[in-house]
Every structure is written in structure tokens, then in C-alpha cells.
Design a protein around this motif. Structure first.
Motif, short mmCIF file in Angstrom:
data_model
loop_
_atom_site.label_atom_id
_atom_site.label_comp_id
_atom_site.label_asym_id
_atom_site.label_seq_id
_atom_site.Cartn_x
_atom_site.Cartn_y
_atom_site.Cartn_z
N UNK A 3 0.82 -1.21 0.00
CA UNK A 3 0.00 0.00 0.00
C UNK A 3 0.85 1.25 0.00
N UNK A 4 1.90 1.26 0.81
CA UNK A 4 2.81 2.41 0.88
C UNK A 4 3.51 2.62 -0.46
N UNK A 5 3.97 1.52 -1.06
CA UNK A 5 4.67 1.64 -2.34
C UNK A 5 3.72 2.08 -3.45
N UNK A 6 2.47 1.64 -3.41
CA UNK A 6 1.47 2.08 -4.40
C UNK A 6 1.19 3.57 -4.25
N UNK A 7 1.12 4.05 -3.00
CA UNK A 7 0.91 5.47 -2.75
C UNK A 7 2.08 6.29 -3.28
N UNK A 8 3.31 5.83 -3.05
CA UNK A 8 4.50 6.53 -3.56
C UNK A 8 4.47 6.60 -5.08
N UNK A 9 4.03 5.53 -5.71
CA UNK A 9 3.93 5.51 -7.18
C UNK A 9 2.89 6.52 -7.66
N UNK A 10 1.74 6.54 -6.98
CA UNK A 10 0.67 7.45 -7.37
C UNK A 10 1.08 8.92 -7.16
N UNK A 11 1.71 9.23 -6.04
CA UNK A 11 2.06 10.62 -5.72
C UNK A 11 3.30 11.12 -6.46
N UNK A 12 4.32 10.25 -6.58
CA UNK A 12 5.61 10.70 -7.08
C UNK A 12 6.03 10.07 -8.40
N UNK A 13 5.26 9.09 -8.89
CA UNK A 13 5.60 8.44 -10.15
C UNK A 13 6.84 7.58 -10.06
N UNK A 14 7.11 7.01 -8.90
CA UNK A 14 8.28 6.15 -8.70
C UNK A 14 7.85 4.71 -8.41
N UNK A 15 8.75 3.80 -8.65
CA UNK A 15 8.53 2.40 -8.31
C UNK A 15 9.51 2.01 -7.21
N UNK A 16 9.05 1.21 -6.27
CA UNK A 16 9.91 0.69 -5.21
C UNK A 16 9.84 -0.82 -5.31
N UNK A 17 11.00 -1.43 -5.55
CA UNK A 17 11.04 -2.87 -5.78
C UNK A 17 12.06 -3.54 -4.86
N UNK A 18 11.77 -4.78 -4.44
CA UNK A 18 12.77 -5.51 -3.65
C UNK A 18 14.07 -5.66 -4.44
N UNK A 19 15.18 -5.51 -3.74
CA UNK A 19 16.50 -5.69 -4.35
C UNK A 19 17.32 -6.62 -3.48
#
Length: 110
Positions: A3-19
Motif C-alpha cells: 500500500x505504501x509503495x502504491x501510494x508513492x507511485x501514485x504521488x511521485x511516479x516512482x517504483x519501489x522494488x525488492x532488491x
């Protein structure tokens, strides 16, 4: 975290992925993530350490920079070295198949 990562994508246009595996971790519960532009180009990285380990960690929650963004300290001196941060929480870990629920004390700031 989804949910947090989806919100970051919606607000900032970024993706957060496991590395996972890209950087060493100090505990098996610690995760390493890559923050990327929507084009797939990395912006930064961060460690996420979610659970309490009273013998190893102090109480509370905090975040800080591990490595700062720097062009001068990059390996080739031209391309900026990407920053790495860490986010540390002290939540109670989940028990077996039960979902992770926060206690009132974990929700209120101390």
C-alpha cells in the motif's frame, strides 16, 4: 508495504522494488529495496528493518542516511553515487500464520 509503495507511485511516479541480494543485510528479516523512476532507472536504495530485537536494537523507530548521494565519491567520478538510507521500526513480529497487528503502544509516537 504494498500500500505504501502504491501510494508513492501514485504521488511521485516512482517504483519501489525488492532488491534482495544486491547488498548485504545484518538480519534475515531486513529487506533491501531499490527506488526507481518509472523508466526503470534507479534513484536510490534503502534498507527496511521492521521487527523488534530487544537484545540488538534500541526502542522507537528511526531513519537515516547510510551513504549520501555524491558525484565526487562515485567510482568513476562522473556519474553520481546513489544514496542509501535505512528505516528501522520495532514492531512485534508476526506469529506463525497470524497476521501482523500493531499494539496501541506501537501506533502512538513516543
Amino acid at each position: 508495504m504494498d500500500g505504501l509503495f502504491s501510494l508513492a507511485k501514485m504521488l511521485f511516479g516512482i517504483d519501489i522494488e525488492p532488491a534482495d541480494g544486491l547488498a548485504p543485510v545484518w538480519n534475515s528479516e531486513v529487506r533491501f529495496y531499490c527506488v526507481k523512476y518509472s523508466t526503470g532507472s534507479p534513484i536510490a536504495y534503502f534498507y527496511f528493518d521492521p521487527y523488534s530485537r530487544p537484545s540488538e536494537k534500541r526502542g522507537g523507530a528511526w531513519m537515516d542516511e547510510v551513504i549520501a548521494r555524491s558525484r565526487a565519491l562515485s567510482p568513476d567520478g562522473t556519474k553520481a553515487r546513489l544514496p542509501i538510507a535505512h528505516m528501522v521500526y520495532n514492531q512485534t513480529p508476526p506469529v506463525k500464520s497470524k497476521p501482523r497487528l500493531m499494539t496501541f503502544r506501537e501506533v502512538i509516537p513516543t
